[in-house]
Scaffold this motif. Structure first.
Motif, PDB file in Angstrom:
ATOM      1  N   LEU A 190      32.988  26.834  99.673  1.00 42.29           N
ATOM      2  CA  LEU A 190      31.723  27.699  99.898  1.00 42.29           C
ATOM      3  C   LEU A 190      30.410  26.976  99.338  1.00 42.29           C
ATOM      4  CD1 LEU A 190      33.048  30.719  98.173  1.00 42.29           C
ATOM      5  CD2 LEU A 190      32.671  30.395 100.449  1.00 42.29           C
ATOM      6  N   PHE A 191      30.578  26.292  98.446  1.00 45.37           N
ATOM      7  CA  PHE A 191      29.394  25.456  97.828  1.00 45.37           C
ATOM      8  C   PHE A 191      29.079  24.562  99.125  1.00 45.37           C
ATOM      9  CE2 PHE A 191      27.704  21.956  95.112  1.00 45.37           C
ATOM     10  CZ  PHE A 191      26.320  22.507  94.742  1.00 45.37           C
ATOM     11  N   THR A 192      29.751  23.891  99.727  1.00 44.10           N
ATOM     12  CA  THR A 192      29.369  23.012 101.064  1.00 44.10           C
ATOM     13  C   THR A 192      28.695  23.864 102.031  1.00 44.10           C
ATOM     14  OG1 THR A 192      31.295  21.738 100.502  1.00 44.10           O
ATOM     15  CG2 THR A 192      30.073  21.193 102.594  1.00 44.10           C
ATOM     16  N   SER A 193      28.969  25.215 102.273  1.00 41.92           N
ATOM     17  CA  SER A 193      28.447  26.119 103.140  1.00 41.92           C
ATOM     18  C   SER A 193      26.871  26.448 102.849  1.00 41.92           C
ATOM     19  CB  SER A 193      29.102  27.413 103.333  1.00 41.92           C
ATOM     20  OG  SER A 193      30.516  27.360 103.558  1.00 41.92           O
ATOM     21  N   PHE A 194      26.543  26.100 101.626  1.00 41.14           N
ATOM     22  CA  PHE A 194      25.121  26.200 101.280  1.00 41.14           C
ATOM     23  C   PHE A 194      24.646  25.030 100.916  1.00 41.14           C
ATOM     24  CE2 PHE A 194      26.974  30.599  99.993  1.00 41.14           C
ATOM     25  CZ  PHE A 194      26.011  31.435 100.797  1.00 41.14           C
ATOM     26  N   GLY A 195      25.062  23.945 101.398  1.00 41.25           N
ATOM     27  CA  GLY A 195      24.548  22.675 101.152  1.00 41.25           C
ATOM     28  C   GLY A 195      23.463  22.138 102.074  1.00 41.25           C
ATOM     29  N   PHE A 196      22.323  22.821 101.853  1.00 40.90           N
ATOM     30  CA  PHE A 196      21.015  22.667 102.607  1.00 40.90           C
ATOM     31  C   PHE A 196      19.947  21.669 101.723  1.00 40.90           C
ATOM     32  CE2 PHE A 196      20.518  26.481 100.137  1.00 40.90           C
ATOM     33  CZ  PHE A 196      19.436  26.347  99.353  1.00 40.90           C
ATOM     34  N   MET A 197      20.509  21.349 100.399  1.00 44.20           N
ATOM     35  CA  MET A 197      19.440  20.686  99.506  1.00 44.20           C
ATOM     36  C   MET A 197      18.760  19.200 100.183  1.00 44.20           C
ATOM     37  SD  MET A 197      21.262  18.274  97.882  1.00 44.20           S
ATOM     38  CE  MET A 197      20.430  17.906  96.708  1.00 44.20           C
ATOM     39  N   VAL A 198      19.909  18.789 100.753  1.00 43.16           N
ATOM     40  CA  VAL A 198      19.672  17.367 101.335  1.00 43.16           C
ATOM     41  C   VAL A 198      18.378  17.512 102.367  1.00 43.16           C
ATOM     42  CG1 VAL A 198      21.904  16.577 101.189  1.00 43.16           C
ATOM     43  CG2 VAL A 198      21.064  17.707 103.442  1.00 43.16           C
ATOM     44  N   VAL A 199      17.750  18.452 102.814  1.00 41.30           N
ATOM     45  CA  VAL A 199      16.757  18.455 103.903  1.00 41.30           C
ATOM     46  C   VAL A 199      15.494  18.652 102.706  1.00 41.30           C
ATOM     47  CG1 VAL A 199      18.104  19.144 105.549  1.00 41.30           C
ATOM     48  CG2 VAL A 199      16.942  20.883 104.157  1.00 41.30           C
ATOM     49  N   ILE A 200      15.508  18.926 101.779  1.00 38.74           N
ATOM     50  CA  ILE A 200      14.077  19.223 100.952  1.00 38.74           C
ATOM     51  C   ILE A 200      13.165  18.170 100.714  1.00 38.74           C
ATOM     52  CG2 ILE A 200      13.387  19.804  98.500  1.00 38.74           C
ATOM     53  CD1 ILE A 200      15.846  21.923  98.421  1.00 38.74           C
ATOM     54  N   PRO A 201      13.640  17.041 100.423  1.00 35.63           N
ATOM     55  CA  PRO A 201      12.728  15.752 100.223  1.00 35.63           C
ATOM     56  C   PRO A 201      11.948  15.634 101.913  1.00 35.63           C
ATOM     57  CG  PRO A 201      14.725  15.373  99.137  1.00 35.63           C
ATOM     58  CD  PRO A 201      15.168  16.485 100.017  1.00 35.63           C
ATOM     59  N   SER A 202      12.563  15.756 102.958  1.00 36.80           N
ATOM     60  CA  SER A 202      11.925  15.618 104.297  1.00 36.80           C
ATOM     61  C   SER A 202      11.150  16.766 104.484  1.00 36.80           C
ATOM     62  CB  SER A 202      13.128  15.490 105.343  1.00 36.80           C
ATOM     63  OG  SER A 202      14.022  14.484 105.021  1.00 36.80           O
ATOM     64  N   LEU A 203      11.476  17.833 104.058  1.00 39.93           N
ATOM     65  CA  LEU A 203      10.476  19.125 104.358  1.00 39.93           C
ATOM     66  C   LEU A 203       9.283  19.130 103.534  1.00 39.93           C
ATOM     67  CD1 LEU A 203      13.175  21.770 104.879  1.00 39.93           C
ATOM     68  CD2 LEU A 203      12.024  20.512 106.534  1.00 39.93           C
ATOM     69  N   VAL A 204       9.348  18.458 102.167  1.00 40.23           N
ATOM     70  CA  VAL A 204       8.383  18.403 101.387  1.00 40.23           C
ATOM     71  C   VAL A 204       7.166  17.482 101.975  1.00 40.23           C
ATOM     72  CG1 VAL A 204       7.579  17.833  98.999  1.00 40.23           C
ATOM     73  CG2 VAL A 204       9.524  19.223  99.091  1.00 40.23           C
ATOM     74  N   SER A 205       7.557  16.254 102.526  1.00 46.84           N
ATOM     75  CA  SER A 205       6.889  15.470 103.054  1.00 46.84           C
ATOM     76  C   SER A 205       6.245  15.919 104.470  1.00 46.84           C
ATOM     77  CB  SER A 205       7.854  14.126 103.530  1.00 46.84           C
ATOM     78  OG  SER A 205       6.977  13.118 104.074  1.00 46.84           O
ATOM     79  N   TYR A 206       7.017  16.665 105.010  1.00 52.88           N
ATOM     80  CA  TYR A 206       6.641  17.288 106.361  1.00 52.88           C
ATOM     81  C   TYR A 206       5.492  18.396 106.217  1.00 52.88           C
ATOM     82  CZ  TYR A 206       7.201  19.776 111.022  1.00 52.88           C
ATOM     83  OH  TYR A 206       6.781  20.369 112.200  1.00 52.88           O
ATOM     84  N   ASN A 207       5.833  19.212 105.286  1.00 52.85           N
ATOM     85  CA  ASN A 207       4.536  20.151 104.611  1.00 52.85           C
ATOM     86  C   ASN A 207       3.829  19.551 103.658  1.00 52.85           C
ATOM     87  OD1 ASN A 207       5.586  22.872 106.209  1.00 52.85           O
ATOM     88  ND2 ASN A 207       7.584  21.781 105.267  1.00 52.85           N
ATOM     89  N   SER A 208       3.162  18.469 103.547  1.00 50.89           N
ATOM     90  CA  SER A 208       2.501  17.856 102.607  1.00 50.89           C
ATOM     91  C   SER A 208       0.998  18.646 102.363  1.00 50.89           C
ATOM     92  CB  SER A 208       2.162  16.442 103.053  1.00 50.89           C
ATOM     93  OG  SER A 208       1.456  16.333 104.227  1.00 50.89           O
ATOM     94  N   GLU A 209       0.586  19.528 103.121  1.00 52.67           N
ATOM     95  CA  GLU A 209      -0.526  20.250 102.889  1.00 52.67           C
ATOM     96  C   GLU A 209      -0.205  21.456 102.147  1.00 52.67           C
ATOM     97  OE1 GLU A 209       1.515  21.860 106.671  1.00 52.67           O
ATOM     98  OE2 GLU A 209       0.894  19.760 105.853  1.00 52.67           O
TER      99      GLU A 209
END
Length: 384
Positions: A190-209
């Protein structure tokens, strides 16, 4: 929330909605809807808070394309090496699971068109083709993911509509397994099924503004969507199939065959939905691994492409028919990476009083203790 931030929230949702959508009915239904739903909500809450801790660490450390830079700035060289090791193990396990699930669906699609395609060939075709899209960058993934996500939601709604006439409320109260220890053991999947945290650094960089508040809302909205989808899907599956039958399924095709026996029209919608769920998850996880490799090795796109996709592909070929096992392994690794590592990062940043005016995850020390206990619970669920 602007279009770019909404697209990023959908990348978070799409990353979570993948293998878990297929695994959840197979592992939860046998224990009954009440306990299964309560456990899922607990896992979602703990995962979302851990993701907010990682968001805080990413913002206050100055960000970066991957966890490599963030870990170096917050945990030092030793923490950087440990984080990188855990991240690579996690992302490779997740990509292996998605490749296995997608290859299973691709073989079915080829067969329906009268084409002969081996399981190994379908793995190779899927991985190398989608890898090219990932190598094109976050902007391309964002725009493609928006389209895929809305088609996926439409196919889910159509699937639920087709299954509704066959829905049996008697099935909802069925419990074929009253072993609560066995229920707790499903926590890693179940925990793996919510395993989205790996994309956060990329998305913070993508939404730098974007502002800190907007980034926080992006994470929360992105996490709520898969929770709602998982719950709707679980109720639909349990309401149409006996719980005893569900626990016998070991692959995507077996689950779909179980539906088609009583509702033949559901096959097409379900194929689209499961295929896109796996594809959006693959894009999110592969994007994270691609950026991690780019951040760590600083090579051109061709070399980074090879580093990103060859090892997961080889692993998937060697681990055929191990879909759920690979997810469980990924769940154990994710506990350390998604809970304890962000916790350590934030603890050091707060201890140093680094950028107190920037985003700080809500709850203070009480929620930090909760996160620690949550991680301990997930680890205990694997060693009971």
């Amino acid at each position: 929330m602007n279009t770019k931030l909404m697209g990023s929230a959908l990348i978070i949702s799409g990353t979570a909605l993948g293998a878990g959508m297929l695994a959840i009915p197979m592992v939860l239904a046998q224990f009954g809807l009440l306990y299964g739903t309560l456990l899922m909500v607990l896992i979602w809450f703990g995962t979302t808070y851990s993701a907010l801790l990682l968001l805080e660490a990413t913002i206050k450390s100055g960000g970066g394309l991957g966890l490599n830079s963030i870990a170096r700035k917050t945990l030092g060289k030793g923490g950087q090496l440990l984080t990188n090791g855990l991240l690579y193990a996690l992302l490779i396990c997740l990509l292996m699971a998605y490749i296995l699930g997608a290859a299973d669906l691709l073989v079915q699609a080829a067969s329906a068109l009268g084409l002969e395609l081996t399981f190994m060939h379908s793995q190779i075709i899927f991985t190398l083709t989608t890898g090219v899209i990932v190598a094109c960058g976050t902007g391309v993934i964002d725009k493609l993911n928006r389209l895929l996500f809305f088609v996926m939601l439409a196919s889910l709604l159509m699937t639920l509509a087709v299954l509704l006439p066959e829905f049996s409320t008697d099935n909802l109260s069925q419990v074929s397994n009253s072993d609560h220890i066995g229920l707790i053991k499903t926590s890693a999947v179940l925990f793996t099924s919510f395993g989205f945290m790996v994309v956060i650094p990329s998305l913070v960089s993508y939404n730098s503004e974007a502002s800190d508040k907007q980034l926080r809302n992006m994470v929360i909205v992105g996490s709520i969507i898969p929770l709602v989808c998982y719950l709707c899907w679980l109720f639909a599956v349990v309401g149409n199939l006996p719980a005893g039958q569900l626990k016998e399924f070991a692959s995507v095709s077996e689950l779909m065959a179980g539906f088609e026996h009583d509702a033949p029209w559901v096959g097409g919608f379900l194929s689209v939905f499961t295929g896109l769920a796996l594809l959006t998850s693959f894009f999110g996880v592969a994007m994270s691994l691609f950026h991690q490799n780019s951040d760590t090795f600083n090579q051109n796109r061709v070399v980074t492409y090879v580093l990103t996709f060859v090892l997961p592909l080889v692993g998937a070929i060697l681990a055929a028919d191990q879909f759920l096992s690979v997810l469980a392994y990924a769940g154990i690794i994710l506990v350390f990476l998604a809970v304890f590592v962000p916790l350590a990062m934030v603890y050091k940043l707060r201890l140093a009083n680094a950028l107190p005016e920037r985003y700080t995850a809500e709850g203070g020390n009480v929620m930090m203790v909760f996160a620690l206990l949550f991680g301990g619970f997930l680890l205990a669920s694997q060693v009971i």
